[in-house]
Design a protein around this motif. Structure first.
Motif, mmCIF file in Angstrom:
data_model
loop_
_atom_site.group_PDB
_atom_site.id
_atom_site.type_symbol
_atom_site.label_atom_id
_atom_site.label_comp_id
_atom_site.label_asym_id
_atom_site.label_seq_id
_atom_site.Cartn_x
_atom_site.Cartn_y
_atom_site.Cartn_z
ATOM 1 N N ALA A 27 3.512 39.286 -17.388
ATOM 2 C CA ALA A 27 2.380 38.953 -16.508
ATOM 3 C C ALA A 27 1.657 37.702 -16.966
ATOM 4 O O ALA A 27 1.103 36.960 -16.139
ATOM 5 N N SER A 28 1.686 37.432 -18.264
ATOM 6 C CA SER A 28 0.977 36.253 -18.785
ATOM 7 C C SER A 28 1.570 34.958 -18.241
ATOM 8 O O SER A 28 0.872 33.933 -18.176
ATOM 9 N N TYR A 29 2.850 34.984 -17.844
ATOM 10 C CA TYR A 29 3.443 33.790 -17.224
ATOM 11 C C TYR A 29 2.706 33.424 -15.940
ATOM 12 O O TYR A 29 2.375 32.256 -15.707
ATOM 13 N N TYR A 30 2.433 34.435 -15.116
ATOM 14 C CA TYR A 30 1.765 34.180 -13.842
ATOM 15 C C TYR A 30 0.335 33.701 -14.071
ATOM 16 O O TYR A 30 -0.153 32.808 -13.378
ATOM 17 N N ALA A 31 -0.331 34.280 -15.053
ATOM 18 C CA ALA A 31 -1.689 33.840 -15.385
ATOM 19 C C ALA A 31 -1.685 32.378 -15.816
ATOM 20 O O ALA A 31 -2.533 31.576 -15.386
ATOM 21 N N LYS A 32 -0.719 32.001 -16.673
ATOM 22 C CA LYS A 32 -0.643 30.626 -17.177
ATOM 23 C C LYS A 32 -0.294 29.651 -16.064
ATOM 24 O O LYS A 32 -0.903 28.581 -15.938
ATOM 25 N N ALA A 33 0.689 30.007 -15.227
ATOM 26 C CA ALA A 33 1.111 29.115 -14.151
ATOM 27 C C ALA A 33 -0.015 28.875 -13.152
ATOM 28 O O ALA A 33 -0.238 27.739 -12.698
ATOM 29 N N MET A 34 -0.742 29.910 -12.818
ATOM 30 C CA MET A 34 -1.849 29.773 -11.868
ATOM 31 C C MET A 34 -2.985 28.958 -12.465
ATOM 32 O O MET A 34 -3.615 28.143 -11.782
ATOM 33 N N GLN A 35 -3.238 29.153 -13.767
ATOM 34 C CA GLN A 35 -4.278 28.374 -14.441
ATOM 35 C C GLN A 35 -3.924 26.895 -14.452
ATOM 36 O O GLN A 35 -4.778 26.033 -14.176
ATOM 37 N N LEU A 36 -2.665 26.576 -14.765
ATOM 38 C CA LEU A 36 -2.239 25.175 -14.780
ATOM 39 C C LEU A 36 -2.323 24.566 -13.396
ATOM 40 O O LEU A 36 -2.724 23.407 -13.235
ATOM 41 N N HIS A 37 -1.941 25.324 -12.384
ATOM 42 C CA HIS A 37 -2.003 24.812 -11.008
ATOM 43 C C HIS A 37 -3.432 24.488 -10.614
ATOM 44 O O HIS A 37 -3.712 23.440 -10.021
ATOM 45 N N ARG A 38 -4.358 25.379 -10.963
ATOM 46 C CA ARG A 38 -5.766 25.134 -10.634
ATOM 47 C C ARG A 38 -6.308 23.910 -11.362
ATOM 48 O O ARG A 38 -7.211 23.223 -10.867
ATOM 49 N N SER A 39 -5.760 23.613 -12.540
ATOM 50 C CA SER A 39 -6.270 22.505 -13.351
ATOM 51 C C SER A 39 -5.710 21.152 -12.926
ATOM 52 O O SER A 39 -6.223 20.104 -13.341
ATOM 53 N N MET A 40 -4.645 21.148 -12.110
ATOM 54 C CA MET A 40 -4.024 19.892 -11.691
ATOM 55 C C MET A 40 -4.870 19.179 -10.638
ATOM 56 O O MET A 40 -5.494 19.809 -9.781
ATOM 57 N N SER A 41 -4.858 17.843 -10.699
ATOM 58 C CA SER A 41 -5.444 17.055 -9.620
ATOM 59 C C SER A 41 -4.491 17.083 -8.425
ATOM 60 O O SER A 41 -3.325 17.478 -8.550
ATOM 61 N N ASN A 42 -4.973 16.659 -7.261
ATOM 62 C CA ASN A 42 -4.106 16.620 -6.082
ATOM 63 C C ASN A 42 -2.914 15.700 -6.290
ATOM 64 O O ASN A 42 -1.808 15.972 -5.812
#
Length: 289
Positions: free
Chosen positions: A116-131
């Motif tokens: 489950a930590s993979y999904y947490a990390k991937a979503m966190q990175l996505h939110r942190s990216m600029s457009n």
């Protein structure tokens, strides 16, 4: 990392070890790592995998990363590139602790948290990216999975991130208290006592702090010149610990996830490791020389 010579199962990059590999302690502990991974590969039936379940394939990937890191440590140490080797040794310690923590669990809860930590990390990175970064990611990797851009509640995020609730020191202390996978000597090896000397100390190399700068000194080279370098004893000590981590992880992989009993073979390797250890750093405290 190259898959390795199929005849020997040994990664081909190890054909390019540096001059320190000719030093007896470095070579001896390198051989321990070779034997540990050879036993694991033999139990797994070689390099080829077929019909693995998702969990089995995850464990195979974990072992791949473990061996790749171990090999990188040995290559760096053999060329006296001790700082990068020590930084990787710190990583290798974390790998074996986390793998062992999972392997010793009676149930699947911790493995579920790990996945489950993979999904947490991937979503966190996505939110942190600029457009701009998101567009670049899509151009390279293709369209994002829909779940990556989902908005989660605080509770949902915390649930996905439960794996990270336990810090490494607490994990290794709890790991050492869990029942070993068998009664053999390798199964009883502890890891918590190495937290400070390996993980905490060599985090300084990773963080590039002043402590790591002071690990360099002036040493006399074979031609008599004074050169700036790490202590020449580091390659031996690096391989000492790296080989122990390899031995523990390969044993626990074989016992827990392959369900194979190679206790006698792994214990024989541990006996060799302890014999070499006494020659390099001396007998354990309280034991007569």
């Amino acid at each position: 990392m190259n898959a390795g010579d199929e005849a020997a199962g040994r990664p081909q990059v190890l054909k390019h070890l540096g001059p320190y590999s000719n030093h007896a302690p470095v070579a001896a502990f390198g051989a321990i790592s070779d034997k540990a991974f050879a036993l694991y590969r033999d139990a797994a039936g070689g390099h080829v995998r077929q019909d693995e379940t998702p969990t089995q394939h995850l464990i195979t990937r974990m072992m791949y990363v473990a061996e790749a890191t171990s090999v990188a440590i040995r290559v760096n140490a053999s060329w006296a590139l001790s700082h990068p080797a020590l930084s990787l040794l710190r990583d290798r310690y974390e790998q074996v602790v986390r793998f062992s923590w999972l392997a010793r669990q009676a149930g699947t809860m911790q493995m579920t948290r790990y996945v489950a930590s993979y999904y947490a990390k991937a979503m966190q990175l996505h939110r942190s990216m600029s457009n701009i970064e998101k567009a670049e990611y899509v151009s390279i990797r293709g369209e994002l999975d829909e779940w990556m851009s989902e908005e989660l509640t605080k509770e949902q995020r915390a649930s996905l991130n439960r794996w990270n609730d336990l810090d490494l020191r607490s994990m290794v202390q709890k790991r050492d208290k869990l029942p070993p996978l068998s009664d053999c000597e390798v199964a009883k090896e502890k890891l918590a006592s190495l937290y400070t000397s390996i993980y905490a100390q060599f985090s300084s190399v990773t963080h590039y702090d002043m402590y790591s700068m002071n690990m360099l000194g002036l040493y006399k080279s074979p031609d008599g010149q004074m050169v700036l370098a790490p202590d020449p004893h580091w390659p031996s000590l690096i391989n000492v610990h790296n080989s122990l981590f390899d031995l523990i992880q390969c044993f626990e992989m074989t016992r827990r996830y392959l369900d194979k009993d190679a206790d006698q073979e792994f214990s024989s390797i541990l006996k060799d490791w302890r014999g070499y250890m006494e020659r390099v750093v001396g007998p354990p405290q309280g034991k007569a020389k």
